[in-house]
Design a protein around this motif. Structure first.
Motif, PDB file in Angstrom:
ATOM      1  N   UNK A 189       0.811  -1.224   0.000  1.00  0.00           N
ATOM      2  CA  UNK A 189       0.000   0.000   0.000  1.00  0.00           C
ATOM      3  C   UNK A 189       0.840   1.267   0.000  1.00  0.00           C
ATOM      4  N   UNK A 190       2.163   1.145  -0.084  1.00  0.00           N
ATOM      5  CA  UNK A 190       3.040   2.305   0.049  1.00  0.00           C
ATOM      6  C   UNK A 190       2.781   3.320  -1.060  1.00  0.00           C
ATOM      7  N   UNK A 191       2.608   4.591  -0.659  1.00  0.00           N
ATOM      8  CA  UNK A 191       2.365   5.678  -1.605  1.00  0.00           C
ATOM      9  C   UNK A 191       3.519   6.675  -1.675  1.00  0.00           C
ATOM     10  N   UNK A 192       4.270   6.829  -0.580  1.00  0.00           N
ATOM     11  CA  UNK A 192       5.358   7.801  -0.531  1.00  0.00           C
ATOM     12  C   UNK A 192       6.615   7.133  -0.007  1.00  0.00           C
ATOM     13  N   UNK A 193       7.703   7.164  -0.801  1.00  0.00           N
ATOM     14  CA  UNK A 193       8.979   6.566  -0.428  1.00  0.00           C
ATOM     15  C   UNK A 193      10.063   7.625  -0.582  1.00  0.00           C
ATOM     16  N   UNK A 194      10.802   7.879   0.505  1.00  0.00           N
ATOM     17  CA  UNK A 194      11.844   8.910   0.501  1.00  0.00           C
ATOM     18  C   UNK A 194      13.188   8.271   0.809  1.00  0.00           C
ATOM     19  N   UNK A 195      14.103   8.361  -0.177  1.00  0.00           N
ATOM     20  CA  UNK A 195      15.424   7.730  -0.084  1.00  0.00           C
ATOM     21  C   UNK A 195      16.514   8.760  -0.351  1.00  0.00           C
ATOM     22  N   UNK A 196      16.361   9.962   0.130  1.00  0.00           N
ATOM     23  CA  UNK A 196      17.328  11.036  -0.135  1.00  0.00           C
ATOM     24  C   UNK A 196      18.594  10.833   0.687  1.00  0.00           C
ATOM     25  N   UNK A 197      19.736  11.286   0.120  1.00  0.00           N
ATOM     26  CA  UNK A 197      20.995  11.319   0.866  1.00  0.00           C
ATOM     27  C   UNK A 197      21.482   9.981   1.346  1.00  0.00           C
ATOM     28  N   UNK A 211       5.833  -1.831  -6.019  1.00  0.00           N
ATOM     29  CA  UNK A 211       5.125  -0.732  -5.349  1.00  0.00           C
ATOM     30  C   UNK A 211       4.131  -0.114  -6.335  1.00  0.00           C
ATOM     31  N   UNK A 212       3.026  -0.792  -6.536  1.00  0.00           N
ATOM     32  CA  UNK A 212       2.075  -0.406  -7.572  1.00  0.00           C
ATOM     33  C   UNK A 212       1.302   0.856  -7.208  1.00  0.00           C
ATOM     34  N   UNK A 213       1.265   1.223  -5.917  1.00  0.00           N
ATOM     35  CA  UNK A 213       0.519   2.411  -5.483  1.00  0.00           C
ATOM     36  C   UNK A 213       1.424   3.610  -5.224  1.00  0.00           C
ATOM     37  N   UNK A 214       2.700   3.540  -5.652  1.00  0.00           N
ATOM     38  CA  UNK A 214       3.651   4.607  -5.353  1.00  0.00           C
ATOM     39  C   UNK A 214       3.296   5.878  -6.116  1.00  0.00           C
ATOM     40  N   UNK A 215       3.126   6.991  -5.371  1.00  0.00           N
ATOM     41  CA  UNK A 215       2.796   8.285  -5.962  1.00  0.00           C
ATOM     42  C   UNK A 215       3.884   9.331  -5.728  1.00  0.00           C
ATOM     43  N   UNK A 216       4.742   9.131  -4.736  1.00  0.00           N
ATOM     44  CA  UNK A 216       5.793  10.100  -4.423  1.00  0.00           C
ATOM     45  C   UNK A 216       7.106   9.370  -4.221  1.00  0.00           C
ATOM     46  N   UNK A 217       8.177   9.855  -4.872  1.00  0.00           N
ATOM     47  CA  UNK A 217       9.504   9.251  -4.758  1.00  0.00           C
ATOM     48  C   UNK A 217      10.527  10.368  -4.658  1.00  0.00           C
TER      49      UNK A 217
END
Length: 668
Positions: A189-197, A211-217
């Motif tokens: 169900x993940x929609x937002x994934x943040x992998x900065x830095x 991650x079929x529901x991903x809207x923000x990366x």
């Protein structure tokens, strides 16, 4: 700084205390208790009917189960910015109704298996800005209703497999983690994934496919060297950030498959322009292009009009400025008109008929629009501007000034309010603009402000040992050894070199951005017999944070022909005397004859004048101006052609570190 969750409710608190059993030094309203900056090492005693408890910035050192005994009605607990170093097992087990728990800004180093035991209704868990190094594999297994998990800004080097069926937001930014794969993040169900830095060089394709529901990366501040084609698997992306990577020029085909994209951040990518077809491929609502050295030529003239026509919000507008040509340097890109980009004006040609026939009347109303094609900027050949060791590094070529028609322009002036936070604007002889920032600000326009620790700042300056050291020094170069600096900071994305001349009257610091692979670097084009102060700091962080500095003094410049000249025997004075006298006599005779002829001709024409005509002086002046202009353009052109750009073009400043050493006498 108070937690964001607490600010709206804190504004509703009256000055007076509304409940009789409100804890000391706290404020109460209905079922909410606020104990901000209470300055006590233990938890306050709160009534059991409390539903929302805010105890941030209190200096709490330890939590006990007794602190929350009988508080089964609590739904929100904010314990951020305290001094907690551990979470005792089952300390929260009595809070079965808790939905939001904020533990950010503490000093927690480990999360055990039972740290969150009993929180069966928990939906949001904030653990960012701690010192967490390890997490037990089953630490989050009981949190089956968790929606948000924030772990950014910790010291994690490994991550247990996270199986969270309802999680919609995960932030792992600024940890030393390897690229996560599909087995690490099992979150359908993940929609937002943040992998900065995180120092990422690649993105796992299978992970994005799952991650079929991903809207923000968010992939900002990593070490990506090209646009990740695997992003085409995430066709549902609405928000994407690639800022602060080392990507090459973007192409329209990179973004074309992302048809749902509404917010795009491509700031700080060393972009000099936007790809052809950019305006036709994206259905954007918000765009960030800050900290890019844009060449504001005619090829980019469509951009401001497109922004206004599509009603697109350009974020960080004041930081989105032109770098080239000098006439536009420092100007805000969004505020320019098409004519400011040097585009030729559009002309309308009307054909007038000789006879008023029907066919000719039709031709007479036909208008043809003629828009000459703007000359393309000349790009240096691959062999030009190579590295000193012969290896070609990444290049961002500047358009040659010889491709632009010379024209007379008024002197450049600093635009108003271009330097922020008290910075000082300056312009060099080539018309390039820059900002000298005060100690507590940084960035191209001094836009970044951050409180520096006075103790740590002084330590950097006064430290006897440095992670950078000068090697070979000549009259115009200083070789820097960066081995130790890079080895002790394996996760930096690049190096910012700041150097300044402490001996001369102009002490403005200059900056260069280098990749983290450069273990040696040579500063060139320096002045002889001067002391230079050089500092290295991680790219992407504020100047002064984790810096290492050194000093070096350049040598005197010795002309190699001095010795040879000393061996030449001067001619004898006795031999020179008669020759000089004869030459002087001939010059005087020729001058007298020329003046006599000139006066005779003027008398014959009746136009004898005693003063030099103004037109003749103007002609001489125009000739001198043209010669000076040509010489200046040739000088600038040579500096661009032979500049030897080491890595990338520093924003809003000239290429100060060119390979063509100046041999003029130093005034320092």
């Amino acid at each position: 700084m108070w937690s964001v969750l607490s600010v709206p409710l804190l504004l509703l608190i009256p000055v007076s205390v509304l409940c009789t059993d409100c804890p000391k030094d706290c404020q109460c309203r209905s079922d909410s208790i606020f104990c901000a900056s209470r300055r006590a090492p233990t938890m306050p005693l709160v009534p059991q009917y409390t539903r929302k408890l805010y105890v941030f910035q209190n200096g709490i050192l330890l939590l006990k189960q007794e602190d929350f005994a009988g508080m089964d009605k609590l739904e929100m607990v904010d314990l951020s910015q305290n001094q907690l170093s551990e979470l005792p097992d089952r300390v929260f087990q009595s809070m079965s109704s808790l939905r939001n728990l904020d533990l950010s800004g503490n000093k927690i180093t480990h999360v055990s298996q039972h740290s969150f035991f009993g929180l069966v209704q928990l939906e949001r868990l904030y653990l960012y800005s701690n010192q967490i190094q390890t997490i037990h594999p089953d630490a989050f297994s009981s949190l089956i209703h968790l929606l948000e998990l924030k772990l950014q800004g910790n010291q994690l080097t490994s991550l247990p497999a996270l199986r969270m069926p309802k999680l919609v937001l995960l932030d792992l930014s600024f940890n030393h983690l390897p690229p996560p794969g599909p087995e690490d993040l099992q979150m359908p169900s993940l929609e937002s994934l943040k992998l900065a830095g995180m120092g990422l060089r690649t993105v796992n394709e299978e992970l994005l496919g799952n991650l079929v529901n991903l809207h923000e990366l968010n992939l900002s501040s990593n070490q990506l060297t090209a646009f990740p084609q695997v992003l085409h698997r995430a066709r549902g992306l609405i928000r994407l950030s690639l800022a602060g990577n080392q990507l090459g020029p973007l192409q329209a085909k990179d973004l074309k498959p992302l048809t749902e994209l509404q917010e795009l951040d491509i700031s700080n990518l060393s972009l000099q322009g936007l790809p052809e077809g950019f305006a036709d491929l994206l259905n954007l609502r918000k765009l960030t292009l800050a900290e890019n050295p844009f060449n504001c030529l005619c090829s980019l003239g469509w951009f401001p009009t497109w922004l206004r026509a599509k009603q697109i919000t350009l974020d960080r507008t004041e930081e989105t400025r032109c770098h080239f040509p000098p006439l536009n340097a420092g100007k805000v890109l969004e505020r320019l008109e098409r004519r400011d980009f040097g585009c030729p004006p559009t002309t309308t040609v009307t054909v007038r008929p000789l006879k008023t026939t029907t066919a000719q009347l039709t031709a007479a109303t036909t208008h043809s629009t003629v828009a000459p094609t703007a000359p393309k900027p000349r790009i240096p050949k691959p062999g030009q501007g190579s590295e000193p060791n012969g290896k070609d590094g990444p290049r961002h070529p500047l358009p040659s000034l010889t491709t632009l028609k010379p024209r007379t322009v008024p002197p450049e002036l600093c635009p108003s309010k271009i330097c922020l936070n008290g910075g000082t604007c300056w312009i060099d002889q080539q018309g390039q603009l820059g900002c000298t920032c005060p100690p507590q600000s940084s960035g191209t326009y001094c836009e970044n402000t951050e409180e520096l620790d006075p103790v740590s700042s002084a330590t950097v300056i006064m430290s006897k040992t440095s992670d950078i050291s000068p090697g070979s020094v000549t009259s115009t170069t200083i070789q820097l050894d960066l081995h130790r600096y890079i080895e002790t900071r394996p996760f930096i994305q690049g190096i910012r070199l700041t150097y300044q001349n402490l001996s001369g009257p102009d002490r403005r610091p200059l900056q260069l951005n280098l990749p983290a692979t450069y273990k040696e670097y040579t500063l060139r084009g320096l002045r002889p017999n001067c002391t230079y102060y050089v500092c290295a700091s991680p790219l992407g962080e504020a100047v002064g944070r984790d810096s290492s500095c050194t000093q070096a003094h350049t040598n005197w410049h010795v002309h190699p022909n001095n010795t040879a000249d000393a061996r030449i025997t001067p001619p004898s004075t006795a031999m020179l005397g008669p020759a000089v006298a004869l030459l002087l006599l001939l010059v005087l005779i020729a001058t007298a004859m020329g003046v006599a002829c000139h006066l005779h001709r003027k008398r014959a024409e009746g136009h004898l004048q005693l003063d030099t005509p103004e037109q003749e002086l103007d002609g001489v002046k125009v000739g001198l101006d043209s010669a000076a202009t040509f010489s200046k353009q040739a000088e600038i052109g040579d500096s661009v052609q032979n500049g030897g750009l080491e890595h990338e073009i520093p924003l809003m400043q000239e290429t100060a570190n060119n390979n063509t050493a100046t041999l003029k006498p130093s005034y320092c």
